[in-house]
Design a protein around this motif. Structure first.
Motif, mmCIF file in Angstrom:
data_model
loop_
_atom_site.group_PDB
_atom_site.id
_atom_site.type_symbol
_atom_site.label_atom_id
_atom_site.label_comp_id
_atom_site.label_asym_id
_atom_site.label_seq_id
_atom_site.Cartn_x
_atom_site.Cartn_y
_atom_site.Cartn_z
ATOM 1 N N ALA A 1 0.820 -1.211 0.000
ATOM 2 C CA ALA A 1 0.000 0.000 0.000
ATOM 3 C C ALA A 1 0.852 1.258 0.000
ATOM 4 N N GLU A 2 0.287 2.286 -0.596
ATOM 5 C CA GLU A 2 0.860 3.632 -0.571
ATOM 6 C C GLU A 2 -0.217 4.556 -0.026
ATOM 7 N N ILE A 3 0.186 5.643 0.578
ATOM 8 C CA ILE A 3 -0.759 6.620 1.113
ATOM 9 C C ILE A 3 -0.263 8.020 0.794
ATOM 10 N N THR A 4 -1.203 8.913 0.530
ATOM 11 C CA THR A 4 -0.862 10.311 0.314
ATOM 12 C C THR A 4 -1.763 11.183 1.181
ATOM 13 N N PHE B 1 4.419 -4.208 -7.273
ATOM 14 C CA PHE B 1 4.540 -5.045 -6.085
ATOM 15 C C PHE B 1 3.537 -6.187 -6.109
ATOM 16 N N SER B 2 3.826 -7.214 -5.318
ATOM 17 C CA SER B 2 2.964 -8.395 -5.230
ATOM 18 C C SER B 2 1.830 -8.175 -4.240
ATOM 19 N N GLY B 3 0.892 -9.099 -4.276
ATOM 20 C CA GLY B 3 -0.217 -9.097 -3.327
ATOM 21 C C GLY B 3 -1.293 -8.096 -3.718
ATOM 22 N N LYS B 4 -2.257 -7.923 -2.849
ATOM 23 C CA LYS B 4 -3.293 -6.921 -3.067
ATOM 24 C C LYS B 4 -2.664 -5.553 -2.897
ATOM 25 N N ARG B 5 -3.044 -4.622 -3.767
ATOM 26 C CA ARG B 5 -2.432 -3.294 -3.738
ATOM 27 C C ARG B 5 -3.490 -2.236 -3.469
ATOM 28 N N PHE B 6 -3.136 -1.316 -2.588
ATOM 29 C CA PHE B 6 -4.052 -0.248 -2.187
ATOM 30 C C PHE B 6 -3.354 1.104 -2.253
ATOM 31 N N TYR B 7 -4.105 2.115 -2.681
ATOM 32 C CA TYR B 7 -3.621 3.495 -2.682
ATOM 33 C C TYR B 7 -4.617 4.287 -1.843
ATOM 34 N N VAL C 1 -8.656 3.935 -2.167
ATOM 35 C CA VAL C 1 -9.500 3.994 -0.980
ATOM 36 C C VAL C 1 -9.431 5.381 -0.359
ATOM 37 N N ILE C 2 -10.612 5.992 -0.149
ATOM 38 C CA ILE C 2 -10.666 7.265 0.575
ATOM 39 C C ILE C 2 -10.733 6.930 2.058
ATOM 40 N N LEU C 3 -9.825 7.491 2.828
ATOM 41 C CA LEU C 3 -9.813 7.245 4.264
ATOM 42 C C LEU C 3 -11.061 7.844 4.893
ATOM 43 N N GLY C 4 -11.705 7.122 5.772
ATOM 44 C CA GLY C 4 -12.961 7.517 6.404
ATOM 45 C C GLY C 4 -12.916 8.900 7.028
ATOM 46 N N GLY C 5 -13.955 9.661 6.788
ATOM 47 C CA GLY C 5 -14.076 10.985 7.376
ATOM 48 C C GLY C 5 -13.255 12.064 6.703
ATOM 49 N N CYS C 6 -12.610 11.758 5.585
ATOM 50 C CA CYS C 6 -11.717 12.717 4.917
ATOM 51 C C CYS C 6 -12.177 12.976 3.493
ATOM 52 N N ALA D 1 -11.254 14.285 -4.670
ATOM 53 C CA ALA D 1 -10.510 14.758 -5.844
ATOM 54 C C ALA D 1 -9.304 13.858 -6.113
ATOM 55 N N MET D 2 -8.597 13.489 -5.069
ATOM 56 C CA MET D 2 -7.444 12.596 -5.225
ATOM 57 C C MET D 2 -7.895 11.201 -5.643
ATOM 58 N N ALA D 3 -8.998 10.735 -5.098
ATOM 59 C CA ALA D 3 -9.512 9.406 -5.447
ATOM 60 C C ALA D 3 -9.921 9.354 -6.912
ATOM 61 N N THR D 4 -10.585 10.402 -7.376
ATOM 62 C CA THR D 4 -11.021 10.442 -8.768
ATOM 63 C C THR D 4 -9.826 10.406 -9.709
ATOM 64 N N ARG D 5 -8.828 11.206 -9.436
ATOM 65 C CA ARG D 5 -7.641 11.255 -10.297
ATOM 66 C C ARG D 5 -6.883 9.932 -10.255
ATOM 67 N N ALA D 6 -6.699 9.383 -9.062
ATOM 68 C CA ALA D 6 -5.989 8.111 -8.945
ATOM 69 C C ALA D 6 -6.741 7.002 -9.674
ATOM 70 N N SER D 7 -8.055 6.980 -9.549
ATOM 71 C CA SER D 7 -8.863 5.967 -10.233
ATOM 72 C C SER D 7 -8.734 6.083 -11.742
ATOM 73 N N THR D 8 -8.662 7.304 -12.242
ATOM 74 C CA THR D 8 -8.475 7.526 -13.682
ATOM 75 C C THR D 8 -7.140 6.955 -14.148
ATOM 76 N N ILE D 9 -6.086 7.198 -13.388
ATOM 77 C CA ILE D 9 -4.757 6.688 -13.738
ATOM 78 C C ILE D 9 -4.736 5.163 -13.660
ATOM 79 N N VAL D 10 -5.331 4.619 -12.612
ATOM 80 C CA VAL D 10 -5.384 3.161 -12.441
ATOM 81 C C VAL D 10 -6.101 2.515 -13.625
#
Length: 88
Positions: free
Chosen positions: A24-27, A50-56, A81-86, A62-71
């Motif tokens: 996983a990566e986080i921003t 990287f191997s395994g399940k991957r999460f960003y 994944v948008i972190l809860g409450g943010c 706004a960040m989720a939309t852009r990341a999803s477009t790139i993915v």
């Protein structure tokens, strides 16, 4: 744990023995503009290698939309994944 992964490791890894189960990566950036957008592309490309399940993890829609477009455009197997409450 460290604040961020290096160029050859994600921010977070989970493994059992030699088998990598999760990577996983986080921003904390709020908007995908300029350098942030370029960094996101690089980070997602790195994460896809990287191997395994991957999460960003992101904190805004706004960040989720852009990341999803790139993915989707690159056919990466990464869950954004948008972190809860943010969702601002």
């Amino acid at each position: 744990p460290r604040q961020t992964g290096g160029s050859n490791e994600p921010d977070l890894q989970g493994s059992v023995g030699a088998e990598m189960l999760v990577s996983a990566e986080i921003t904390t950036s709020r908007r995908p503009v300029g350098t942030i957008d370029k960094r996101m592309r690089t980070t997602l490309s790195k994460l896809n290698g990287f191997s395994g399940k991957r999460f960003y993890f992101v904190r805004t829609s706004a960040m989720a939309t852009r990341a999803s477009t790139i993915v989707k455009a690159n056919n990466y197997a990464i869950s954004v994944v948008i972190l809860g409450g943010c969702r601002s």
